[in-house]
Design a protein around this motif. Structure first.
Motif: not given
Length: 507
Positions: A195-200
């Motif tokens: 999720a963090l990578l997708q948000e980034t």
């Protein structure tokens, strides 16, 4: 009973854990009387229904636990084997034989014409040329008396072995439960990382649009656009790659609950929040709460009893035996006139065997001392494991607080450089560096949170979970009684009750 009676050796335990002296770890405290983890599902302290449902299946379906259960049952059968030696052995037999004596033979001697041997009598001479049958039914009893306690020491050793196996079983359960909890939180951390990578990646996509607009109006070079695209694509690839970790951890969880990976599907929930509060036992009570320590302590009694078994070899073996039966020329020669019996007693003492018995006693004594050293080492390792995890929790909590502050500052920095880049005051390199620093700070904070959950699980495991040594089977519970009922194989249907009829069978 010859041999030393078991007395637990002393173990030096500190008054307090080093990490709790004068400065309790936030959220953790020394356990007061009656203030401890429930002797049951320790994982409920996390308040996660999905974890609760998974943990409940470990004891039922985990195959490593199932193997440990059978090892425990095997240990109980060894007690029955040892107890059987206390009782006499009774055998019953029935035999028949047929014998023919030639006309010229009497009691095995050749009869010369007119010159019969001296032992020839009318009674045995009458058997010449005939076939006779002899039927014998008899019972034999042999009983080795346990005068010196050799058998009782073996029973004591095997009973302690059952308790060792029971503690090993609980340790296997605790290890499997802790491994499941660790895998579960690691999977949630992997979901959070995706999720963090997708948000980034979404933020990088917005940055790419800004760079393209700047390029269109001539305020940015083509290299800036390429750098922004590379940054976005690389982050999207990392997000895709997290699927491998998520899938493998889910497969590991399925294995721990005894299921095939295809039978388990978990929700895509991330890792949020903090670890729960948990009372920490004082060091002395740790000796009662860890199943591996209990197993090591019971191992000492098991080995101590074997010293008595070895010492009993110095004393004579005393055996009683008896035989009773009937013999005759009819198939069932049960007649007082045909009975025979005998009673015997035997005392046997080995006088010389080249030092074998003293070597066996020395070996048993050395094995016991080895178990004492292993017990003390297990206790020291337990203290170390608790201290390690308390230190990890204290330090990683401080680290997480600092990293969360760094994230706030990094976000402000990214926003500042993006605004500066829009008006052409800074190069795009400054934006890339700031965004990379923000992502690194967020990723590090997530890893620290993951490590905190892992340390909390490891600490609960190091404290013994919800177990204590009162759960060890007593001597009576460790000794299964002989049953005349047939044992039903695992998975077989139960036997039918009297008068019950089997209905509707496809067979």
């Amino acid at each position: 009973m010859v041999g030393p009676d078991y007395v637990p050796p002393p173990v030096l335990a500190p008054e307090k854990f080093k990490e709790l002296k004068g400065n309790l770890v936030q959220g953790w405290k020394l356990a007061a009387p009656q203030d401890s983890v429930d002797a049951g599902p320790w994982w409920t302290v996390y308040g996660d229904p999905a974890l609760d449902a998974l943990e409940a299946q470990v004891e039922v379906s985990n195959q490593t636990v199932a193997a440990a259960v059978e090892a425990y049952e095997q240990a109980r059968t060894l007690v029955r084997e040892a107890e059987a030696a206390l009782f006499p052995t009774v055998n019953a037999g029935y035999s028949t034989s047929r014998q023919y004596t030639g006309k010229s033979l009497v009691s095995g001697f050749l009869i010369a014409p007119g010159n019969a041997p001296a032992i020839a009598t009318p009674s045995n001479a009458s058997l010449n040329g005939k076939t006779t049958a002899i039927y014998t039914t008899q019972g034999n009893l042999t009983w080795e008396l346990d005068i010196w306690g050799k058998i009782r020491r073996q029973i004591e050793s095997q009973t302690a072995g059952v308790q060792v196996s029971a503690a090993d079983l609980e340790n296997v359960k605790l290890s499997a439960q802790a491994a499941l909890a660790a895998a579960y939180f690691n999977r949630r951390a992997a979901v959070s990382l995706r999720a963090l990578l997708q948000e980034t990646a979404e933020e990088y996509r917005k940055t790419l649009e800004i760079v393209r607009n700047q390029y269109k109006i001539g305020l940015a070079a083509r290299a800036d656009v390429d750098a922004a695209e590379t940054q976005l694509i690389s982050t999207e690839a990392q997000a895709i790659n997290t699927g491998v970790m998520i899938a493998q951890l889910e497969h590991a969880i399925a294995m721990l609950i005894g299921k095939a990976p295809a039978e388990l599907s978990l929700p895509q929930a991330g890792l949020v929040g903090g670890i729960p509060a948990f009372p920490v036992e004082v060091p002395a009570t740790l000796l009662e709460r860890r199943p591996d320590i209990a197993a090591a302590e019971r191992q000492m009694q098991q080995e101590n009893a074997l010293i008595g078994v070895a010492l009993a070899a110095y004393y004579p073996d005393i055996t009683l035996s008896a035989t009773f039966g009937y013999a005759g020329h009819v198939p069932l020669p049960i007649n007082p006139a045909h009975e025979f019996w005998s009673l015997a007693a035997l005392a046997k003492q080995t006088l010389f065997e080249g030092g074998l018995r003293s070597a066996q006693v020395d070996y048993a004594t050395s094995t016991y001392r080895q178990s004492v050293a292993a017990y003390r080492q297990t206790v020291l390792a337990a203290f170390q494991q608790v201290e390690d995890q308390l230190a990890a929790i204290r330090i990683q909590r401080q680290q997480l607080e600092a990293e969360e502050k760094a994230i706030v500052v990094a976000r402000r920095t990214v926003a500042f450089y993006l605004n500066q880049y829009r008006v052409g005051w800074v190069a795009f390199t400054a934006v890339v560096v700031a965004e990379a620093q923000l992502f690194a700070a967020e990723q590090t904070a997530l890893m620290t949170r993951q490590n905190l959950f892992a340390a909390s699980v490891a600490l609960i495991e190091a404290l013994g979970g919800g177990w204590n040594n009162s759960k060890l089977p007593t001597t009576a519970e460790a000794t299964p009684r002989i049953s005349i009922l047939p044992k039903i194989p695992p998975g077989a249907p139960p036997p039918l009750a009297v008068g019950e009829q089997k209905c509707c069978s496809a067979q």
